[in-house]
Design an enzyme around this catalytic site. Structure first.
Site, short mmCIF file in Angstrom:
data_model
loop_
_atom_site.label_atom_id
_atom_site.label_comp_id
_atom_site.label_asym_id
_atom_site.label_seq_id
_atom_site.Cartn_x
_atom_site.Cartn_y
_atom_site.Cartn_z
N ARG A 181 59.87 32.71 25.10
CA ARG A 181 60.51 32.67 24.01
C ARG A 181 61.38 33.98 23.78
O ARG A 181 61.34 34.94 22.53
CB ARG A 181 59.64 32.67 22.76
CG ARG A 181 58.71 31.33 22.43
CD ARG A 181 59.94 30.43 22.18
NE ARG A 181 59.21 28.97 21.93
CZ ARG A 181 58.81 28.08 22.73
NH1 ARG A 181 59.20 28.45 24.14
NH2 ARG A 181 58.33 27.04 22.35
N CYS A 229 57.23 25.69 15.55
CA CYS A 229 56.10 26.57 15.56
C CYS A 229 55.94 27.73 15.09
O CYS A 229 56.99 28.37 15.15
CB CYS A 229 55.52 26.50 16.90
SG CYS A 229 54.85 25.07 17.88
N GLU A 303 56.51 33.45 15.71
CA GLU A 303 57.52 33.06 16.52
C GLU A 303 58.69 33.00 15.51
O GLU A 303 59.91 33.36 15.74
CB GLU A 303 57.26 31.57 17.09
CG GLU A 303 58.72 31.06 17.84
CD GLU A 303 58.34 29.60 18.47
OE1 GLU A 303 57.58 29.50 19.55
OE2 GLU A 303 59.17 28.74 17.95
#
Ligand code: EPU
Length: 313
Positions: A181, A229, A303
């Site tokens: 990520r 998420c 995130e």
């Protein structure tokens, strides 16, 4: 015409996000060209907030000063026609075709789901594992979007963009520090991406895309307003573990903060009611983080990106 008018800047505009809650932007720009984008970056530097598809973003209820900059007009897609034609010709002549790779050049504002469908239709493999990921191509590259079925970094050949000092740059894949990520390009404005895709049977790609979408549908609350998420999967004792599983094991499923709730389908999703408030989501994120730290001994890292006038958030 003032400079700002030329750059397609509006005052007091809504910021479209998948959460569908949160405040407005004092200034909202939709540059029509890279030159207009560069003029904005020259004028506002790091204050320019680049909006992708708003799929991984929560905007605080008080909104932001901005300018929020949408790259949706920089959405060109150029397929590698020259090579495609060569392959068709060699097939017609009965020569062996050279599988190789096909380069696709895409503007940062192009929508990833639409690009995936088009690539599958044309028999270009490499993106179908990202089925169901809502994002612009620039946003997906910036955060190296992905999951169990692959991440976008594997298809990236080169990235072009503008630094916050207004300088243009081009980086080949080897020079980009992709991680889980992460791309290392978080402070730059990505304007264009070259993807290297592999020729494959469209029918096989379509089947794979269907499988990926079915797996998501079965394990994620796709019908409700969320930003995917909330937390990154942490590394515990050298192993990456599912934040969703940790949040679930900490007993957070169904936890609520007024209009926001922890999904009962996948615990790393927070869903919010249509007229809900960003503050509820933000408070719930903190409560989940605290409970997981207390019960599982792991500090989760967010995130999703938070935009706010308040630097503390
Ligand atoms: N699990 C639970 N409870 C839950 C959720 C998951 O026990 O509430 C368990 C599952 O049963 C499974 C394991 O945890 O055994 C892993 O779950 P899953 O396959 O859903 O994967 P994940 O690690 O939780 C990651 C990505 C998702 C991506 C999926 C599938 C992150 C933070 N999440 O989730 O990405 O869709 O893999 O590829 O990396 C996103 O980034 O927005 C996102 C949703």
């Amino acid at each position: 015409m003032t400079t700002l008018a030329r750059q397609n800047v509006r005052a007091d505009a809504p910021i479209p996000t998948w959460f569908g809650v949160g405040g407005r932007a004092d200034l909202f720009a939709e540059p029509a060209s890279i030159d207009e984008l560069r003029a904005l970056v020259d004028e506002f530097g790091q204050r320019a907030m680049i909006l992708g598809d708003g799929a991984n973003l929560i905007v605080d209820d008080a909104g932001v000063a901005g300018p929020v900059v949408s790259l949706k007009n920089l959405n060109h897609v150029e397929f590698d026609l020259e090579n495609q034609q060569k392959r068709t010709l060699s097939a017609r002549l009965g020569e062996p075709s050279h599988p190789g790779v096909v380069l696709v050049r895409v503007g940062a504002g192009a929508m990833l789901p639409r690009l995936i469908l088009e690539c599958v239709r044309r028999g270009l493999g490499g993106l179908e594992g990202l089925g169901g990921v809502p994002a612009t191509v620039g946003g997906a590259v910036r955060m190296n979007a992905g999951g169990a079925f692959g991440e976008i970094a594997s298809a990236v050949r080169a990235v072009r963009g503008i630094t916050t000092r207004g300088e243009t740059f081009e980086l080949s894949r080897e020079k980009i520090a992709f991680g889980y990520r992460a791309s290392g390009l978080e402070n730059a404005v990505i304007t264009e991406v070259d993807l290297a895709l592999t020729p494959e049977e469209p029918a096989a790609l379509r089947d794979r895309l269907k499988e990926v979408m079915a797996a998501k549908k079965a394990s994620q609350p796709l019908g409700e307003s969320s930003a995917g998420c909330v937390f990154k999967n942490p590394t515990v004792a050298g192993v990456r573990v599912s934040a969703g599983r940790l949040i679930d094991e900490a007993g957070c499923k169904g936890m609520r903060e007024r209009s926001a709730g922890v999904s009962r389908v996948h615990a790393n999703f927070i869903t919010v009611e249509p007229d809900g408030a960003a503050r509820d989501v933000l408070r719930l994120i903190e409560r989940v983080r605290d409970r997981v730290a207390e019960r599982k001994g792991v500090t989760l890292e967010r995130e999703i990106v938070v935009w706010s006038r308040d630097e503390e958030l």
